[in-house]
Design a protein around this motif. Sequence first.
Motif: not given
Length: 459
Positions: A386-394
Motif C-alpha cells: 500500500q506504500d508504493a508510489d506508483y501502480l499499474i492501473t490500466n
Amino acid sequence: MEVLLLNDDTIAAVATGLGGAGIGIIRISGKDAVDIGNALFVNPKEKTLSEALSHQLLYGRIIDPGTKKEVDEVLISKMKAPHSYTAEDVVEINCHGGIVPLRKILSLVIKAGARLAEPGEFTKRAFLNGRLDLTQAESVMDIINAKTEKSLEYSVAQLKGRLSQKLEELDRALVGILAHMEVNIDYPEYDIEEISYEFVNKEIHKLMKIIEGLLLVAQAGKIYREGITTAILGEPNVGKSSLLNTLLMEDKAIVTEIPGTTRDTIEEYINIQGIPFKIIDTAGIRETDNLIEKIGVEKSKKLLSQTNLVIFMRDISQAVSPGEKELLELLKNRKTIYIANKTDALKKEDCKIPEPWIPMSLLKEQGIEVLKNKMVNMVYDGTVNQDADYLITNTRHIQLLEKTKTSLENAMVTMKTKMPIELVSIDIMDALESLRGITGKAVGIDIINQIFKNFCIGK
C-alpha cells in the motif's frame, strides 16, 4: 512506430462542465489561437492579446465581430508554445459559467477559424507533441474519474511520470542487452557467444523480477481505478437494502417488511479505507410468480459472474431455507463474506455465531466495522504494497507487460536450447516493442485514436 502526422489546424472546446457555475473556460489550441483571441477580445486600455506576456491574465470583454455587441465580461490568457498543456499556442477565455455565454463564445471562436475539438484531442496533442507519454496522457482521465483520494494520489503520481521512469529503466536495460548481442552477431570471429548467453540470461532474470513486481501490484491498481464490484446477495427481507443504506449512510434503497421490495439491482460507490467499492443491492433470490420480481432475481443470478466480491446475508433468527442452501452451493468457489443478520432477534444463549459468519444487527448498528475491515482484507489478501508510489492501473498496460514477460521467457527458452543468438535477439526485440507500446514509443495511430476517443471533449 508508424509516422504520426500532426494536425496544423486550431481546435477549441469548453474545458469546464456545462451548467450553472461562477466560471467557465473555453480553451483554444493551435497556430491561430492568439489571432482568434485577438479577433474577439477587447481590453479597456486597448491592450491586445498579442502584446500580453505569456501566462498573464488580461481583463476585458468578448465582442461579436459581426454585430459589435458585447457577449460577456472575461479574463483571457495566452500560453506560448511549448510552455502549454498541448505544447502549442493556447488561449483560455474565462467567462461566466452559464450554458448560454459558454456556447455563444465557443460559436464565435469557431466562426473565427477554429474547429470543435474531438474527445481528448487536447491531451492527444500533448502526447503527439512529446509533452506527455501515453501513460501520463491516460492518467488524465484517471484523475478525472478518481473515486477515492487514494486512486487520485496514484493517478497524479502517474501523471508526474513515476511509472514512466520505471518503464524507461526497463527500456534502457533491454536496449543494453540488444547492443551487447549485436557485438556477437556482427563480429562472430571473436567467439563470445557463451559469454553473451551468460550475460543476457543474468540481465533477463533481473528484468523479470522488476516486471513481476509491477504485475504483482497491478491488481491493486485496477482496484483503485475501477473499484471492487460487490454484490449483496440473499433471500428477500434479510436486510440487504438496510445494509446498503447503512454503508452509504443514506436511504438509497427502499426498505419495508414486504418481501420482494427490491425488484432491480441498485448500484452505488462507497469508499472504505481508500478503496472504491461498487456496492450492488440485488433483488432477493427466491421462487416467485411475480414477473417483474422474476426478472430481478434472474439479473441477480447473472450478476454473480461479474462480481469481484459477494456479501451473502441471511436472517440468523430463521432456519436455513432450501433456497439459501442452493445459494450457498453457488458461492462455494467465490470470494464471499457471510453475514448473520438480526442477532438482536436471538436469545442470549443462541448468540454464538460460528465462523466464517459475521454476527450483525443492523437494528443496533453492530458488526458494520467488522464487515468493512473484512472487505478491505479480502481485497488486499496480504499481497499489495500500500506504500508504493506508483501502480499499474490500466488493463492495456497489464496486457503489454504480460506480453513483455512472455517474450523474455521465450528468450530464456531459446538460449536454453542453444539456438543461435540471432533468434534470442528476436525475442528481446518483441519484449522491447511490447514495453514501448505502454508509453507510446511503439504504437500505431489506430491504438492512439482508440485511447483518446474515451476522453471527454475539452480534455
